[in-house]
Design a protein around this motif. Structure first.
Motif, PDB file in Angstrom:
ATOM      1  N   PHE A  92      54.983  11.441  42.618  1.00 51.84           N
ATOM      2  CA  PHE A  92      55.010  12.462  41.574  1.00 51.84           C
ATOM      3  C   PHE A  92      56.396  12.611  40.955  1.00 51.84           C
ATOM      4  N   ILE A  93      57.416  12.611  41.811  1.00 53.44           N
ATOM      5  CA  ILE A  93      58.781  12.774  41.303  1.00 53.44           C
ATOM      6  C   ILE A  93      59.363  11.411  40.976  1.00 53.44           C
ATOM      7  N   ASP A  94      59.640  11.231  39.722  1.00 54.80           N
ATOM      8  CA  ASP A  94      60.197   9.977  39.207  1.00 54.80           C
ATOM      9  C   ASP A  94      61.556  10.300  38.585  1.00 54.80           C
ATOM     10  N   PRO A  95      62.639   9.700  39.102  1.00 56.60           N
ATOM     11  CA  PRO A  95      63.956   9.962  38.496  1.00 56.60           C
ATOM     12  C   PRO A  95      63.987   9.728  36.994  1.00 56.60           C
ATOM     13  N   ASP A  96      63.059   8.895  36.486  1.00 53.01           N
ATOM     14  CA  ASP A  96      63.009   8.651  35.048  1.00 53.01           C
ATOM     15  C   ASP A  96      62.518   9.874  34.273  1.00 53.01           C
ATOM     16  N   LEU A  97      62.017  10.905  35.012  1.00 49.89           N
ATOM     17  CA  LEU A  97      61.646  12.145  34.334  1.00 49.89           C
ATOM     18  C   LEU A  97      62.845  12.743  33.596  1.00 49.89           C
ATOM     19  N   ARG A  98      64.026  12.465  34.118  1.00 49.38           N
ATOM     20  CA  ARG A  98      65.245  12.952  33.465  1.00 49.38           C
ATOM     21  C   ARG A  98      65.612  11.954  32.371  1.00 49.38           C
ATOM     22  N   ARG A  99      64.748  11.922  31.350  1.00 51.23           N
ATOM     23  CA  ARG A  99      64.882  10.891  30.324  1.00 51.23           C
ATOM     24  C   ARG A  99      66.068  11.142  29.397  1.00 51.23           C
ATOM     25  N   VAL A 100      66.428  12.415  29.225  1.00 49.98           N
ATOM     26  CA  VAL A 100      67.514  12.763  28.313  1.00 49.98           C
ATOM     27  C   VAL A 100      68.729  13.170  29.132  1.00 49.98           C
ATOM     28  N   GLN A 101      69.793  12.393  29.055  1.00 48.85           N
ATOM     29  CA  GLN A 101      71.031  12.693  29.768  1.00 48.85           C
ATOM     30  C   GLN A 101      72.168  12.690  28.753  1.00 48.85           C
ATOM     31  N   VAL A 102      72.648  13.870  28.425  1.00 50.10           N
ATOM     32  CA  VAL A 102      73.712  13.988  27.434  1.00 50.10           C
ATOM     33  C   VAL A 102      74.790  14.914  27.980  1.00 50.10           C
ATOM     34  N   THR A 103      75.930  14.906  27.304  1.00 53.24           N
ATOM     35  CA  THR A 103      77.031  15.803  27.638  1.00 53.24           C
ATOM     36  C   THR A 103      77.359  16.635  26.408  1.00 53.24           C
ATOM     37  N   TRP A 104      78.354  17.519  26.557  1.00 57.05           N
ATOM     38  CA  TRP A 104      78.755  18.337  25.412  1.00 57.05           C
ATOM     39  C   TRP A 104      79.211  17.477  24.235  1.00 57.05           C
ATOM     40  N   ASP A 105      79.746  16.296  24.539  1.00 60.80           N
ATOM     41  CA  ASP A 105      80.211  15.419  23.459  1.00 60.80           C
ATOM     42  C   ASP A 105      79.071  14.949  22.558  1.00 60.80           C
ATOM     43  N   ASP A 106      77.840  15.031  23.078  1.00 59.92           N
ATOM     44  CA  ASP A 106      76.688  14.554  22.320  1.00 59.92           C
ATOM     45  C   ASP A 106      75.971  15.674  21.561  1.00 59.92           C
ATOM     46  N   VAL A 107      76.463  16.911  21.693  1.00 64.49           N
ATOM     47  CA  VAL A 107      75.770  18.055  21.109  1.00 64.49           C
ATOM     48  C   VAL A 107      76.686  18.757  20.109  1.00 64.49           C
ATOM     49  N   ASP A 108      76.185  18.978  18.916  1.00 64.73           N
ATOM     50  CA  ASP A 108      76.967  19.614  17.850  1.00 64.73           C
ATOM     51  C   ASP A 108      76.680  21.116  17.833  1.00 64.73           C
ATOM     52  N   VAL A 109      77.507  21.889  18.553  1.00 63.73           N
ATOM     53  CA  VAL A 109      77.360  23.342  18.608  1.00 63.73           C
ATOM     54  C   VAL A 109      78.742  23.977  18.471  1.00 63.73           C
ATOM     55  N   PRO A 110      78.820  25.254  18.068  1.00 64.97           N
ATOM     56  CA  PRO A 110      80.124  25.916  17.944  1.00 64.97           C
ATOM     57  C   PRO A 110      80.867  25.960  19.277  1.00 64.97           C
ATOM     58  N   ALA A 111      82.163  25.711  19.231  1.00 63.04           N
ATOM     59  CA  ALA A 111      82.969  25.644  20.454  1.00 63.04           C
ATOM     60  C   ALA A 111      82.907  26.933  21.281  1.00 63.04           C
ATOM     61  N   PRO A 112      83.029  28.144  20.682  1.00 66.13           N
ATOM     62  CA  PRO A 112      82.976  29.359  21.504  1.00 66.13           C
ATOM     63  C   PRO A 112      81.655  29.497  22.264  1.00 66.13           C
ATOM     64  N   LEU A 113      80.566  29.115  21.633  1.00 71.49           N
ATOM     65  CA  LEU A 113      79.265  29.200  22.296  1.00 71.49           C
ATOM     66  C   LEU A 113      79.172  28.174  23.415  1.00 71.49           C
ATOM     67  N   ARG A 114      79.695  26.985  23.173  1.00 72.12           N
ATOM     68  CA  ARG A 114      79.696  25.939  24.208  1.00 72.12           C
ATOM     69  C   ARG A 114      80.513  26.369  25.416  1.00 72.12           C
ATOM     70  N   GLU A 115      81.682  26.958  25.175  1.00 71.88           N
ATOM     71  CA  GLU A 115      82.535  27.399  26.287  1.00 71.88           C
ATOM     72  C   GLU A 115      81.872  28.496  27.098  1.00 71.88           C
ATOM     73  N   LEU A 116      81.197  29.417  26.415  1.00 72.23           N
ATOM     74  CA  LEU A 116      80.503  30.489  27.114  1.00 72.23           C
ATOM     75  C   LEU A 116      79.362  29.926  27.958  1.00 72.23           C
ATOM     76  N   ALA A 117      78.615  28.986  27.396  1.00 70.47           N
ATOM     77  CA  ALA A 117      77.510  28.375  28.129  1.00 70.47           C
ATOM     78  C   ALA A 117      78.008  27.649  29.375  1.00 70.47           C
ATOM     79  N   GLU A 118      79.136  26.974  29.267  1.00 75.28           N
ATOM     80  CA  GLU A 118      79.679  26.258  30.418  1.00 75.28           C
ATOM     81  C   GLU A 118      80.076  27.227  31.531  1.00 75.28           C
ATOM     82  N   GLY A 131      77.501  38.136  29.863  1.00 77.50           N
ATOM     83  CA  GLY A 131      76.425  38.700  29.061  1.00 77.50           C
ATOM     84  C   GLY A 131      76.947  39.648  27.997  1.00 77.50           C
ATOM     85  N   ALA A 132      77.957  40.443  28.361  1.00 73.60           N
ATOM     86  CA  ALA A 132      78.564  41.356  27.384  1.00 73.60           C
ATOM     87  C   ALA A 132      79.261  40.567  26.276  1.00 73.60           C
ATOM     88  N   ARG A 133      79.943  39.485  26.658  1.00 72.29           N
ATOM     89  CA  ARG A 133      80.594  38.635  25.650  1.00 72.29           C
ATOM     90  C   ARG A 133      79.569  38.030  24.700  1.00 72.29           C
TER      91      ARG A 133
END
Length: 367
Positions: free
Chosen positions: A236-262, A289-291
């Motif tokens: 049932f568990i197939d490591p290929d289930l994790r088909r999408v493997q990206v980092t912050w470098d691959d995602v175009d989002v605002p820096a303040p939001l990215r830093e908060l998420a991290e 959460g307040a930020r």
């Protein structure tokens, strides 16, 4: 519905609520527990391209939450900090009775029940209350996946083919939803019996991971996980289930939001490493959460003009459509009341039109 007759101090069963954010491995966790002998009530949502192994997600729970969210005017994965309060205000006594009835039914012949739906994040207190009412002891399994991968996965399946601006909008709003859902989920399950599981850990070594889950949540499996002989979960568990493997470098989002998420991610990892309880991490998440709430308020203020324009355009369109509908209804009513008069009017219009066209034709011929 009759009042429950159980002894509240002696729960007759356990309810495992699998929560977390969408695209974080909740279906894999639910399917694994099913293969280990716990009851996951169906019928389930069917498999699709985004989840080829199946969702192991009760259709009843999904429909229940969608009705609640419609009443509350919230998104299934909402980025607004007030979404949880809006959901609470939308809960009716009838919904409580409905949930109690569902839990009574699915736990009648099973002492370990699993319900998986990330949408429970907005009403976990409701599930806890109703579980207690029917004699079930609730505990929470929260799946964790790095936000960059969640964004990559959601964009891959839900924004494929969109232009760059649309994909950036989708990624930014999805990251806000991930932050908000993660913070609300941790806060709403705080103090309860819970565990946090990294998706990557479940894929790499499901036996070790699920042994820890059993200890953290007080569960019993129908299999000895120290036995390394082949098990249905292996297929049932197939490591290929994790088909999408990206980092912050691959995602175009605002820096303040990215830093908060991290920062949110790092504190969730601390909870995963401490059996679900880390007072320092919880305090930090409250501050984050307040930020985030302040960031949302700033974004609302900056987008006020655009939002107001969209609202006004929608109002104008609605007014025009309503006027058109009224005119059409009035015309239909007039025709139904006096079809001869209506037809007479149409004939007069046609005669005038033919006369005007004839005059134009005569002028053309005379030149």
């Amino acid at each position: 519905m009759p009042e429950p007759t159980h002894d509240a101090d002696q729960p007759r069963g356990r309810l495992v609520l699998i929560t977390g954010t969408g695209r974080s491995g909740t279906s894999t966790a639910s399917g694994t527990l099913s293969h280990l002998g716990l009851h996951v009530p169906g019928p389930y949502l069917g498999a699709n391209r985004s989840n080829p192994k199946g969702f192991f997600e009760s259709r009843w729970a999904v429909r229940f939450h969608k009705r609640l969210h419609k009443r509350a005017w919230i998104n299934d994965f909402d980025g607004r900090p007030e979404a949880v309060e809006l959901a609470r205000e939308a809960i009716t006594p009838a919904m409580r009775d409905e949930l109690r009835g569902f839990l009574e039914d699915v736990s009648g012949e099973h002492d370990q029940v699993v319900v998986k739906d990330p949408r429970t994040v907005w009403c976990q207190a409701l599930w806890a209350d109703c579980s207690a009412d029917v004699g079930l002891s609730i505990r929470y399994l929260s799946m964790l996946r790095h936000p960059a991968e969640v964004l990559g996965s959601r964009t891959e399946y839900y924004a494929a083919g969109a232009d760059d601006d649309r994909r950036r909008y989708y990624a930014t709003s999805s990251l806000g939803r991930w932050i908000n859902s993660s913070i609300v989920n941790e806060r709403e399950t705080r103090g309860a019996r819970r565990t946090f599981v990294r998706y990557v850990d479940l894929l790499r070594d499901w036996r070790t991971t699920m042994k820890k889950v059993a200890v953290d949540l007080g569960l019993e499996y129908d299999s000895d996980l120290d036995d390394m002989s082949p098990h249905p979960v292996d297929e049932f568990i197939d490591p290929d289930l994790r088909r999408v493997q990206v980092t912050w470098d691959d995602v175009d989002v605002p820096a303040p939001l990215r830093e908060l998420a991290e920062e949110v991610w790092q504190n969730l990892e601390a909870l995963a490493d401490s059996d679900g309880t880390d007072e320092g991490a919880s305090r930090t998440l409250d501050g984050l959460g307040a930020r985030y709430a302040a960031m949302v308020q700033d974004a609302k203020a900056m987008s006020h003009d655009a939002t107001e324009q969209s609202v006004n355009k929608a109002k104008d369109t609605a007014v025009r459509q309503e006027r058109k509908r009224v005119r059409e209804e009035e015309a239909a009513a007039a025709e139904a009341a006096d079809p001869a008069a209506e037809q007479s009017g149409v004939d007069r219009f046609r005669a005038r039109a033919r006369g005007a066209l004839g005059a134009v034709a005569s002028k053309v011929r005379s030149k």
